[in-house]
Design a protein around this motif. Sequence first.
Motif, PDB file in Angstrom:
ATOM      1  N   VAL A 206       0.805  -1.222   0.000  1.00 38.37           N
ATOM      2  CA  VAL A 206       0.000   0.000   0.000  1.00 38.37           C
ATOM      3  C   VAL A 206       0.839   1.274   0.000  1.00 38.37           C
ATOM      4  N   ALA A 207       2.128   1.212   0.359  1.00 38.17           N
ATOM      5  CA  ALA A 207       2.934   2.436   0.409  1.00 38.17           C
ATOM      6  C   ALA A 207       4.415   2.090   0.456  1.00 38.17           C
ATOM      7  N   THR A 208       5.235   3.059   0.104  1.00 37.91           N
ATOM      8  CA  THR A 208       6.695   2.926   0.210  1.00 37.91           C
ATOM      9  C   THR A 208       7.220   3.991   1.175  1.00 37.91           C
ATOM     10  N   ILE A 209       8.323   3.671   1.835  1.00 40.56           N
ATOM     11  CA  ILE A 209       8.954   4.595   2.777  1.00 40.56           C
ATOM     12  C   ILE A 209      10.228   5.138   2.134  1.00 40.56           C
ATOM     13  N   ALA A 210      10.385   6.457   2.148  1.00 40.63           N
ATOM     14  CA  ALA A 210      11.552   7.081   1.539  1.00 40.63           C
ATOM     15  C   ALA A 210      12.008   8.260   2.390  1.00 40.63           C
ATOM     16  N   THR A 211      13.169   8.811   2.048  1.00 37.20           N
ATOM     17  CA  THR A 211      13.732   9.936   2.789  1.00 37.20           C
ATOM     18  C   THR A 211      13.985  11.109   1.847  1.00 37.20           C
ATOM     19  N   LEU A 212      13.941  12.304   2.415  1.00 39.69           N
ATOM     20  CA  LEU A 212      14.177  13.542   1.670  1.00 39.69           C
ATOM     21  C   LEU A 212      15.145  14.405   2.463  1.00 39.69           C
ATOM     22  N   HIS A 213      16.237  14.827   1.807  1.00 42.74           N
ATOM     23  CA  HIS A 213      17.199  15.748   2.413  1.00 42.74           C
ATOM     24  C   HIS A 213      16.998  17.134   1.812  1.00 42.74           C
ATOM     25  N   ASN A 228      24.940  15.175   6.251  1.00 38.96           N
ATOM     26  CA  ASN A 228      24.379  13.907   5.788  1.00 38.96           C
ATOM     27  C   ASN A 228      25.470  13.031   5.174  1.00 38.96           C
ATOM     28  N   PRO A 229      25.157  11.787   4.773  1.00 39.66           N
ATOM     29  CA  PRO A 229      26.187  10.902   4.201  1.00 39.66           C
ATOM     30  C   PRO A 229      26.897  11.465   2.978  1.00 39.66           C
ATOM     31  N   ALA A 230      26.265  12.419   2.258  1.00 44.37           N
ATOM     32  CA  ALA A 230      26.917  13.024   1.095  1.00 44.37           C
ATOM     33  C   ALA A 230      27.851  14.160   1.476  1.00 44.37           C
ATOM     34  N   GLY A 231      27.827  14.578   2.765  1.00 41.48           N
ATOM     35  CA  GLY A 231      28.768  15.585   3.211  1.00 41.48           C
ATOM     36  C   GLY A 231      28.237  16.995   3.300  1.00 41.48           C
ATOM     37  N   TRP A 232      26.975  17.260   2.908  1.00 43.35           N
ATOM     38  CA  TRP A 232      26.445  18.615   3.007  1.00 43.35           C
ATOM     39  C   TRP A 232      25.359  18.675   4.084  1.00 43.35           C
ATOM     40  N   LEU A 233      25.069  19.885   4.553  1.00 36.78           N
ATOM     41  CA  LEU A 233      24.147  20.077   5.672  1.00 36.78           C
ATOM     42  C   LEU A 233      22.706  20.008   5.184  1.00 36.78           C
TER      43      LEU A 233
END
Length: 434
Positions: A206-213, A228-233
């Motif tokens: 019924v749904a997917t879980i995702a993240t937004l930076h 964050n893991p990419a190195g920027w705030l």
Amino acid sequence: MEEEEPMRSFVFLMTYMLLKRRRDLNNANTQRRNEIQRRIRHRQYFFQRQRRMLMMMIAGGIHSNVRIRTRPWTTTQSTDWWERVVMTEFQPSDWLDKFRMSRETFFYLCDKLRPRLARQDTSFRLALPVEKRVAVALWRLASNIEYRTISTLFGVGKSTVCRCVRDMCHAIVALLSSIYLRPPSEQELEDSAQLFLSSWGFPHCVATIATLHTAIITPSNNASDYANPAGWLSVLSQVAVSGRGQFWDVCASFPGGTDPADIFQNSSLWATAAEGGLSPAPPPIFMGKPLRYVLLGEACHPLQSWLMKAYPEEKGRRTSHTALTEPQRLFNRRLTRALRVSEEALLRLRARWQCLSKRNDCGLDVVPTMILACCILHNICESHGDAFKAEWQVESAEAESPQPSHKQLPSTSIDQIYAEEVRHLFCDYFEQNN
């Protein structure tokens, strides 16, 4: 006695004349002060008007730097531009380009927010109309350009632009969350499960879980927590996306370095799903067994009977993972395909509201509310069928930093034992229907 009477009359007359003279002097002084104040206000009005006209002339160069399309009416005065051009001459494509929604949706939004945004006129100034307040805020959310440019364009102060953005975001969250950002009904759950099966080939989901930076300026305290893991705030948000590409649940305001699994396990969505709130009672039948609807997550999430994630891929001889079977590989491919629902929804969200794709220079007390408001606006536009332009996505991709990936992060949480049996059921389903 006869001699005192004329004297008494004379004293009374002189007293009356002195009092009248004093009253006339006081009235004259009051009128003089009022006239001076009137002239000061008059001069201030013309000074501000000349300043606004000068700023409008300067704004032409600013607009070219922020890639706003040049039109013949960009050099008109601010009030004339809003009252005559926007309200009477804007075409449907102009509403989409500037406010990211149709004219009908714009006025629908204004009517919904009127109870919180309407202001009373005062003896010193006229209150901004609700429509203009909403337009100022939408322009900021859609373009992420600086307050000074919007101030010049609409003929209002920079502080007014800031206040319009804050007020509208809070009003959207307060008035529209219960309509456009709420737990799904039983019918909506069934519809979403059908869409995942028919459009993405994944059943019983019924749904997917995702993240937004969302990129932010350097905070005054604990700046390292926001790396964050990419190195920027950034500020990290968790979203649940339905089969229609709309948001059912949003958790915002977490530092960019937070583990997504920690956010999920401490969210109300986890508690609701674990208690069976995202599935009808009794559970529907899947592969001959009663099974609650499932959510789809990333590798960093813990495996649960109601939360499916991919099998760990083998990456060299030193890994502890065994080689995957063909049904397990097929499961991973189908799950990866279904996760595109949330990927595309977030792409459309960031492209439509570019305050989420570019670095947001608002304070940390405003950013979470702004994220929630943009998610609600996304749902409004999607449910109203407003067009989405591919060129917005191109502009967003050029301006934003790549989103950090959490797919390769190992889960630090304990997987549920029974969940592996459920994942095997899906493997059997895909093997039978391949």
